[in-house]
Design a protein around this motif. Structure first.
Motif, PDB file in Angstrom:
ATOM      1  N   PRO A 125      45.475  41.765  40.832  1.00  0.00           N
ATOM      2  CA  PRO A 125      44.813  42.948  40.529  1.00  0.00           C
ATOM      3  C   PRO A 125      43.268  43.386  41.142  1.00  0.00           C
ATOM      4  O   PRO A 125      42.954  42.543  41.670  1.00  0.00           O
ATOM      5  CB  PRO A 125      44.422  42.477  39.052  1.00  0.00           C
ATOM      6  CG  PRO A 125      44.251  41.063  38.930  1.00  0.00           C
ATOM      7  CD  PRO A 125      45.308  40.678  39.970  1.00  0.00           C
ATOM      8  N   GLN A 127      40.699  43.630  39.831  1.00  0.00           N
ATOM      9  CA  GLN A 127      39.460  43.063  39.300  1.00  0.00           C
ATOM     10  C   GLN A 127      39.066  41.717  40.129  1.00  0.00           C
ATOM     11  O   GLN A 127      38.065  40.929  40.081  1.00  0.00           O
ATOM     12  CB  GLN A 127      39.781  42.493  37.849  1.00  0.00           C
ATOM     13  CG  GLN A 127      39.808  43.636  36.935  1.00  0.00           C
ATOM     14  CD  GLN A 127      41.207  44.122  36.786  1.00  0.00           C
ATOM     15  OE1 GLN A 127      41.936  44.186  37.706  1.00  0.00           O
ATOM     16  NE2 GLN A 127      41.405  44.574  35.490  1.00  0.00           N
ATOM     17  N   GLU A 145      37.466  37.262  32.083  1.00  0.00           N
ATOM     18  CA  GLU A 145      37.995  38.251  32.653  1.00  0.00           C
ATOM     19  C   GLU A 145      39.171  38.002  33.210  1.00  0.00           C
ATOM     20  O   GLU A 145      39.923  39.371  33.388  1.00  0.00           O
ATOM     21  CB  GLU A 145      36.971  38.659  33.912  1.00  0.00           C
ATOM     22  CG  GLU A 145      35.410  38.965  33.172  1.00  0.00           C
ATOM     23  CD  GLU A 145      34.704  39.477  34.714  1.00  0.00           C
ATOM     24  OE1 GLU A 145      35.022  40.284  35.637  1.00  0.00           O
ATOM     25  OE2 GLU A 145      33.822  38.508  34.764  1.00  0.00           O
ATOM     26  N   ALA A 148      41.640  38.878  30.458  1.00  0.00           N
ATOM     27  CA  ALA A 148      41.805  40.268  30.208  1.00  0.00           C
ATOM     28  C   ALA A 148      42.365  40.969  31.168  1.00  0.00           C
ATOM     29  O   ALA A 148      43.295  42.103  30.840  1.00  0.00           O
ATOM     30  CB  ALA A 148      40.276  40.903  30.118  1.00  0.00           C
ATOM     31  N   ALA A 149      42.256  40.918  32.539  1.00  0.00           N
ATOM     32  CA  ALA A 149      42.763  41.308  33.799  1.00  0.00           C
ATOM     33  C   ALA A 149      44.361  41.126  33.521  1.00  0.00           C
ATOM     34  O   ALA A 149      45.230  42.075  33.948  1.00  0.00           O
ATOM     35  CB  ALA A 149      42.508  40.700  34.910  1.00  0.00           C
ATOM     36  N   VAL A 151      45.926  40.996  30.972  1.00  0.00           N
ATOM     37  CA  VAL A 151      46.629  42.081  29.883  1.00  0.00           C
ATOM     38  C   VAL A 151      46.559  43.507  30.587  1.00  0.00           C
ATOM     39  O   VAL A 151      47.530  44.218  30.494  1.00  0.00           O
ATOM     40  CB  VAL A 151      45.664  41.975  28.685  1.00  0.00           C
ATOM     41  CG1 VAL A 151      46.170  43.056  27.590  1.00  0.00           C
ATOM     42  CG2 VAL A 151      45.783  40.704  27.951  1.00  0.00           C
ATOM     43  N   SER A 152      45.308  43.725  31.123  1.00  0.00           N
ATOM     44  CA  SER A 152      45.285  45.385  31.493  1.00  0.00           C
ATOM     45  C   SER A 152      46.065  45.485  32.777  1.00  0.00           C
ATOM     46  O   SER A 152      46.609  46.572  33.208  1.00  0.00           O
ATOM     47  CB  SER A 152      43.801  45.594  31.585  1.00  0.00           C
ATOM     48  OG  SER A 152      43.221  44.657  32.945  1.00  0.00           O
ATOM     49  N   HIS A 153      46.524  44.506  33.528  1.00  0.00           N
ATOM     50  CA  HIS A 153      47.259  44.569  34.581  1.00  0.00           C
ATOM     51  C   HIS A 153      48.237  43.379  34.745  1.00  0.00           C
ATOM     52  O   HIS A 153      47.988  42.558  35.655  1.00  0.00           O
ATOM     53  CB  HIS A 153      46.060  44.366  35.908  1.00  0.00           C
ATOM     54  CG  HIS A 153      45.466  45.636  36.334  1.00  0.00           C
ATOM     55  ND1 HIS A 153      44.057  45.942  35.508  1.00  0.00           N
ATOM     56  CD2 HIS A 153      45.449  46.698  36.986  1.00  0.00           C
ATOM     57  CE1 HIS A 153      43.856  47.067  35.865  1.00  0.00           C
ATOM     58  NE2 HIS A 153      44.614  47.521  36.822  1.00  0.00           N
ATOM     59  N   PRO A 154      49.211  43.499  34.055  1.00  0.00           N
ATOM     60  CA  PRO A 154      50.307  42.371  34.043  1.00  0.00           C
ATOM     61  C   PRO A 154      51.000  42.400  35.115  1.00  0.00           C
ATOM     62  O   PRO A 154      51.069  43.513  36.007  1.00  0.00           O
ATOM     63  CB  PRO A 154      51.157  42.843  32.841  1.00  0.00           C
ATOM     64  CG  PRO A 154      50.908  44.268  32.621  1.00  0.00           C
ATOM     65  CD  PRO A 154      49.438  44.538  33.123  1.00  0.00           C
TER      66      PRO A 154
END
Length: 187
Positions: A125, A127, A145, A148-149, A151-154
């Protein structure tokens, strides 16, 4: 515990007490191989350091599973010293490394090509830190972080964070080596 993958800055690389024997043997072998003379290596004060304490088996298996798997393994895992020079394969120098009797040398340019391929395959990702300083990747992969990444960028990277960590570390190490003309080694 664990070991660290570190950049060798110009001050240390040029110090005959620290890397003198290795630097001389490397210069001689690169010359024998016809590798053009390189500018002085290692910008003073530009640091790279990551702690290599996670399980590496998944990353090694991913490397072996790539087309040309043995070459990918050599490019990313087959060295104790990574240098910003272009040559094929790896070679040994009769100078002890921290964890072996000889120093196996790899090309950062080959490592960069192999690591970029793995980064694409894993869909790392955006991030993932690029230039965050010492232990930036180690700390990021251990942080909220990273969760969270995921989840947001599987993607494939999130299925095995240890493998993704090593892919990111090898990518950033090779980038650092090439960008700053900096040898990389384990300590």
């Amino acid at each position: 515990m664990g070991i660290y993958l570190c950049g060798v800055d110009g001050g240390d690389w040029g110090d005959p007490e620290v890397y003198g024997g290795l630097a001389g043997a490397l210069r001689a072998e690169l010359g024998r191989r016809g590798v053009p003379a390189l500018r002085e290596w290692g910008e003073p004060g530009v640091r790279f350091e990551e702690k290599m304490s996670r399980p590496v088996e998944g990353f090694a298996a991913l490397c072996r599973a790539q087309p040309g798997g043995d070459d990918v393994v050599d490019a990313l895992l087959g060295w104790e010293l990574l240098v910003p020079a272009e040559f094929t394969g790896v070679f040994e120098l009769a100078v002890p490394a921290p964890y072996s009797e000889v120093t196996t040398v790899g090309s950062a340019r080959r490592a960069l090509e192999a690591a970029r391929g793995l980064a694409v395959r894993l869909a790392l990702p955006p991030q993932v830190p690029r230039d965050g300083g010492n232990l930036a990747l180690t700390n990021w992969f251990d942080s909220a972080e990273a969760a969270a990444a995921a989840v947001s960028h599987p993607g494939p990277w999130a299925e095995d964070l240890d493998t993704a960590f090593y892919a990111a570390v090898h990518l950033r190490a090779a980038e650092h080596s090439v960008r700053w003309a900096c040898p990389m080694t384990y300590s």
